[in-house]
Design a protein around this motif. Structure first.
Motif, PDB file in Angstrom:
ATOM      1  N   THR A   1       0.882  -1.159   0.000  1.00 39.79           N
ATOM      2  CA  THR A   1       0.000   0.000   0.000  1.00 39.79           C
ATOM      3  C   THR A   1       0.925   1.215   0.000  1.00 39.79           C
ATOM      4  O   THR A   1       2.053   1.143   0.489  1.00 39.79           O
ATOM      5  CB  THR A   1      -0.917   0.013   1.240  1.00 39.79           C
ATOM      6  OG1 THR A   1      -0.097  -0.044   2.400  1.00 39.79           O
ATOM      7  CG2 THR A   1      -1.895  -1.144   1.222  1.00 39.79           C
TER       8      THR A   1
ATOM      9  N   PHE B   1      -8.381   6.417   1.775  1.00 40.46           N
ATOM     10  CA  PHE B   1      -7.274   5.647   2.354  1.00 40.46           C
ATOM     11  C   PHE B   1      -7.603   4.163   2.510  1.00 40.46           C
ATOM     12  O   PHE B   1      -7.001   3.467   3.304  1.00 40.46           O
ATOM     13  CB  PHE B   1      -6.800   6.264   3.682  1.00 40.46           C
ATOM     14  CG  PHE B   1      -6.325   7.677   3.508  1.00 40.46           C
ATOM     15  CD1 PHE B   1      -5.034   7.935   3.102  1.00 40.46           C
ATOM     16  CD2 PHE B   1      -7.197   8.742   3.694  1.00 40.46           C
ATOM     17  CE1 PHE B   1      -4.606   9.246   2.892  1.00 40.46           C
ATOM     18  CE2 PHE B   1      -6.780  10.049   3.492  1.00 40.46           C
ATOM     19  CZ  PHE B   1      -5.477  10.302   3.098  1.00 40.46           C
TER      20      PHE B   1
ATOM     21  N   CYS C   1      -3.162   4.781  -1.432  1.00 38.37           N
ATOM     22  CA  CYS C   1      -4.106   5.106  -0.364  1.00 38.37           C
ATOM     23  C   CYS C   1      -4.087   6.631  -0.234  1.00 38.37           C
ATOM     24  O   CYS C   1      -3.119   7.191   0.277  1.00 38.37           O
ATOM     25  CB  CYS C   1      -3.689   4.472   0.958  1.00 38.37           C
ATOM     26  SG  CYS C   1      -3.772   2.694   0.914  1.00 38.37           S
TER      27      CYS C   1
ATOM     28  N   PRO D   1      -7.347   0.814   0.547  1.00 39.71           N
ATOM     29  CA  PRO D   1      -6.703   0.315  -0.679  1.00 39.71           C
ATOM     30  C   PRO D   1      -7.615  -0.603  -1.491  1.00 39.71           C
ATOM     31  O   PRO D   1      -8.353  -1.410  -0.934  1.00 39.71           O
ATOM     32  CB  PRO D   1      -5.495  -0.465  -0.141  1.00 39.71           C
ATOM     33  CG  PRO D   1      -5.853  -0.828   1.272  1.00 39.71           C
ATOM     34  CD  PRO D   1      -6.769   0.255   1.780  1.00 39.71           C
TER      35      PRO D   1
ATOM     36  N   ASN E   1      -2.101   2.207  10.209  1.00 41.32           N
ATOM     37  CA  ASN E   1      -1.067   2.500   9.226  1.00 41.32           C
ATOM     38  C   ASN E   1      -0.073   3.569   9.677  1.00 41.32           C
ATOM     39  O   ASN E   1      -0.443   4.583  10.242  1.00 41.32           O
ATOM     40  CB  ASN E   1      -1.753   2.957   7.929  1.00 41.32           C
ATOM     41  CG  ASN E   1      -0.776   3.102   6.791  1.00 41.32           C
ATOM     42  OD1 ASN E   1      -0.338   4.195   6.477  1.00 41.32           O
ATOM     43  ND2 ASN E   1      -0.402   1.989   6.179  1.00 41.32           N
TER      44      ASN E   1
ATOM     45  N   ASN F   1      -9.581   7.772  -2.349  1.00 37.49           N
ATOM     46  CA  ASN F   1     -10.235   6.487  -2.014  1.00 37.49           C
ATOM     47  C   ASN F   1     -10.432   6.327  -0.505  1.00 37.49           C
ATOM     48  O   ASN F   1     -10.626   5.220  -0.005  1.00 37.49           O
ATOM     49  CB  ASN F   1      -9.494   5.282  -2.624  1.00 37.49           C
ATOM     50  CG  ASN F   1      -8.057   5.154  -2.126  1.00 37.49           C
ATOM     51  OD1 ASN F   1      -7.660   5.823  -1.181  1.00 37.49           O
ATOM     52  ND2 ASN F   1      -7.288   4.291  -2.753  1.00 37.49           N
TER      53      ASN F   1
END
Ligand code: PLP
Length: 409
Positions: free
Chosen positions: A128, A167, A161, A169, A185, A165
């Motif tokens: 990602t 974030f 990400c 994926p 994350n 979107n």
């Protein structure tokens, strides 16, 4: 003549934080009197919990007696710590693990970096984007990433990400053999719900993908519906390796301890299609190249799970998450687009006026004397963003936000 591993020569010269340090040092030369506030590097600032310190003192005393002296320990970790891990981190979440599936180590950086040793050099990898740089760099060293072109490695599948979107994926557009997921994350501070994580586990099950799940920040999750372990998702033991760390959870960045779970249901394959237990390979790798985490350290980690340890560690986490809330609210008041900081100790913000990550970094440094981390340092999709860490001192965090409010009007 010894030939070098030329893949190392492909690595970019500067590690992100060395680059930041260089720029901060030149600032200090021209501004020797200004008080810098560092919200950049993700190191902790709170001292070790008393329960941990006491356990480590007792462990030192153990080593000073003939009866309780410990020399080389098991490479995989002492059973007192492995049992505490299973009992506290997994059983309450409905995950059953055998002790031989848990490998205690000196931290998640080593394990996420070394895990590639047990996998062929020509596996394709997906990450990602943006993400913790160790996943990419360790694969560059192993020759899995191809060549660097415009900030992207030709053989890496980047899964963006971004704000667009939310974030979250999307499944990769190209086939990957190994996929790195980091939740909560670093750097975006965002998380995946059970449903979203299930999508990834099902994808991995259907496509024979191995997921490297880095859960170094799970202790910061506040929302009870967010999974702490990938093994909370049915079938994940067949596809995922999970990495954990006491670094941020319990202030062990300088002590060094973490662990990795390699389930016995997880298989890799030989070229001729034979199944191989990754657990056996990792065990062999660790027994050969790692000589165990120190007894003193493991006794300290065990104390994280004692009733006092749990209470004290939670106090530190609450302190950091208090910082995160202060930053999130202040930056939102300033009209910035802000993400993360609810279930993770990182705040991810969009640079105003379309500034690049490094331009915003420089402006913050020279106009507010605050150090952040440029988002682009975590991957191409981080361009235009900046990360603040919640691991700072409370008063510094408050002062930094006051400066920013004034600066942004
Ligand atoms: N994984 C992630 C996502 C991190 O952000 C970090 C440290 O910043 C690590 C792993 C490294 O953890 P450790 O200190 O256990 O090596």
């Amino acid at each position: 003549m010894a030939l070098v591993n030329e893949h190392f020569l492909k690595l970019q010269n500067n590690y992100l934080f060395a680059d930041i340090a260089k720029r901060v040092n030149s600032f200090k030369v021209t501004h020797p009197k200004e008080k810098l506030i560092r919200l950049g590097i993700g190191d902790v600032t709170r001292p070790l919990a008393p329960a941990v310190r006491e356990a480590m003192h007792r462990a030192v005393d153990d080593l000073g007696t003939v009866e309780r002296f410990h020399g080389y320990g098991p490479e995989q970790g002492y059973s007192f710590l492995i049992d505490a891990i299973i009992k506290n981190d997994y059983t309450p979440r409905g995950v059953s693990l055998e002790p031989s599936e848990v490998f205690v180590s000196d931290g998640a950086k080593s394990d996420t970096g070394n895990i590639g040793d047990i996998l062929r050099h020509d596996n394709s990898i997906g990450v990602t984007d943006p993400v913790y740089p160790v996943y990419i760099d360790s694969n560059v060293m192993a020759g899995r990433t191809g060549t660097l072109d415009g900030g992207k490695w030709s053989d890496v599948v980047y899964i963006p990400c971004t704000e667009e979107n939310g974030f979250i994926p999307d499944l990769p557009v190209r086939r990957v053999d190994i996929l790195y997921l980091c939740y909560p994350n670093n750097p975006t501070g965002t998380t995946l719900s059970k449903e979203e994580l299930k999508k990834w586990v099902n994808y991995a099950l259907a496509n024979d993908v191995i997921i490297m799940f880095d859960a170094a920040y799970e202790a910061f999750i506040q929302n009870p519906d967010i999974p702490h372990s990938i093994y909370e998702i049915k079938g994940a033991k067949k596809v995922a390796i999970e990495f954990r760390s006491y670094s941020k959870t319990a202030g062990f960045t300088g002590v060094r301890c973490g662990y990795t779970v390699v389930p016995k249901e997880l298989n890799g394959f030989t070229l001729d299609g034979r199944r191989v237990l990754l657990n056996s390979l990792w065990n062999r790798r660790q027994s050969t190249k790692f000589n165990g985490t120190s007894y003193i350290t493991q006794r300290g980690a065990e104390a994280v799970y004692s009733p006092e340890g749990k209470k004290q560690v939670k106090e530190s986490i609450d302190y950091y998450m208090g910082n995160a809330r202060i930053m999130r609210e202040a930056l939102q008041e300033c009209g910035l687009s802000v993400y993360g900081g609810s279930d993770a100790p990182y705040i991810w913000m969009k640079a105003p006026k379309g500034l690049s990550s490094w331009k915003f970094f420089e402006k913050l440094l020279y106009e507010t004397y605050i150090v952040g981390t440029p988002g682009v340092g975590f991957g191409p999709s981080g361009e235009g963003y900046l990360r603040f860490s919640a691991f700072g001192d409370r008063n510094d965090t408050l002062e930094a936000m006051a400066r920013l409010k004034k600066w942004l009007g």
